[in-house]
Design a protein around this motif. Structure first.
Motif, PDB file in Angstrom:
ATOM      1  N   SER A   1     118.766-135.410   9.164  1.00 34.10           N
ATOM      2  CA  SER A   1     117.823-134.812  10.103  1.00 34.10           C
ATOM      3  C   SER A   1     116.415-135.361   9.894  1.00 34.10           C
TER       4      SER A   1
ATOM      5  N   LYS B   1     128.620-136.089  18.512  1.00 32.59           N
ATOM      6  CA  LYS B   1     127.293-135.509  18.285  1.00 32.59           C
ATOM      7  C   LYS B   1     127.308-134.620  17.049  1.00 32.59           C
TER       8      LYS B   1
ATOM      9  N   ALA C   1     124.455-131.898  15.143  1.00 31.85           N
ATOM     10  CA  ALA C   1     123.155-131.239  15.274  1.00 31.85           C
ATOM     11  C   ALA C   1     122.834-130.506  13.980  1.00 31.85           C
TER      12      ALA C   1
ATOM     13  N   LEU D   1     117.046-126.027  16.980  1.00 27.29           N
ATOM     14  CA  LEU D   1     117.429-127.418  16.756  1.00 27.29           C
ATOM     15  C   LEU D   1     116.321-128.168  16.024  1.00 27.29           C
TER      16      LEU D   1
ATOM     17  N   SER E   1     119.215-134.124  16.067  1.00 24.56           N
ATOM     18  CA  SER E   1     120.633-134.419  16.263  1.00 24.56           C
ATOM     19  C   SER E   1     120.855-135.908  16.046  1.00 24.56           C
TER      20      SER E   1
END
Length: 195
Positions: A78, A100, A102, A109, A112
């Motif tokens: 991240s 994907k 995340a 969020l 991602s």
């Protein structure tokens, strides 16, 4: 514990003030052992998954994950996030199985990443919480209040032609080929639809 397709892994953590003294990763959940196997002897670890914190200094971290597909592994991370010691955080890793991943902090969020679509391979090792499998040098410094692993709704993408825009030309070729280009194609992943 090996999810068949899409899943959410959510952990509630409270980090200790002394935790920042270590620059080692901090495992929240490890069912992989080697995050990125590099040798022939490690190839059996291209299976399973891991979720961890990567200290950057001054209470700044990156959330990281590793996924093994059986023949290879990927390791998305991240953006940076500040996690204050003594404060409870809910950290979530969301794996869509459709390409994907995340990372969420307190339900919001953080960032991602794109990964190989498909299910991860069942792990070769038992799942471990708060440290690395079979080791004691990637501990999570603080309190791991809870860990929840939930299957999420897996929605493979469906492609169909728009019949209102269809044009047909018959050329009479015996072995004609068709090419399709997807321009500006994005797979949308709505968390609320996958609960």
């Amino acid at each position: 514990l090996s999810p068949a397709n899409a899943f959410d892994l959510t952990a509630k953590v409270v980090l200790d003030a002394n935790f920042q003294r270590s620059r080692n990763w901090a495992m929240i959940c490890d069912a992989k052992y080697f995050t990125m196997p590099r040798s022939e002897a490690q190839k059996r670890y291209h299976k399973g998954f891991a979720f961890f914190l990567m200290p950057q200094g001054n209470n700044v971290y990156r959330l990281g994950a590793a996924f093994g597909y059986g023949d290879k592994s990927v390791q998305p991370v991240s953006r940076n996030v500040t996690l204050t010691p003594g404060v409870e955080y809910t950290l979530t890793l969301r794996f869509s199985a459709a390409g994907k991943v995340a990372f969420l902090v307190n339900g919001k969020l953080l960032s991602s990443a794109d990964v190989q679509p498909g299910s991860i391979a069942a792990p070769e090792v038992n799942i471990t919480f708060g440290d690395r499998v079979g080791a004691t040098y990637f501990p999570l410094g603080g309190i791991l209040k809870s860990v929840e692993l939930r299957s999420a709704k897996f929605t493979p993408q469906d492609f169909s032609a728009d019949s209102s825009k269809r044009l047909v030309f018959e050329r009479g070729e015996k072995k004609s080929l068709v090419w399709v280009d997807f321009l500006n194609f994005i797979i949308a992943y709505n968390a609320d639809e996958h609960r």
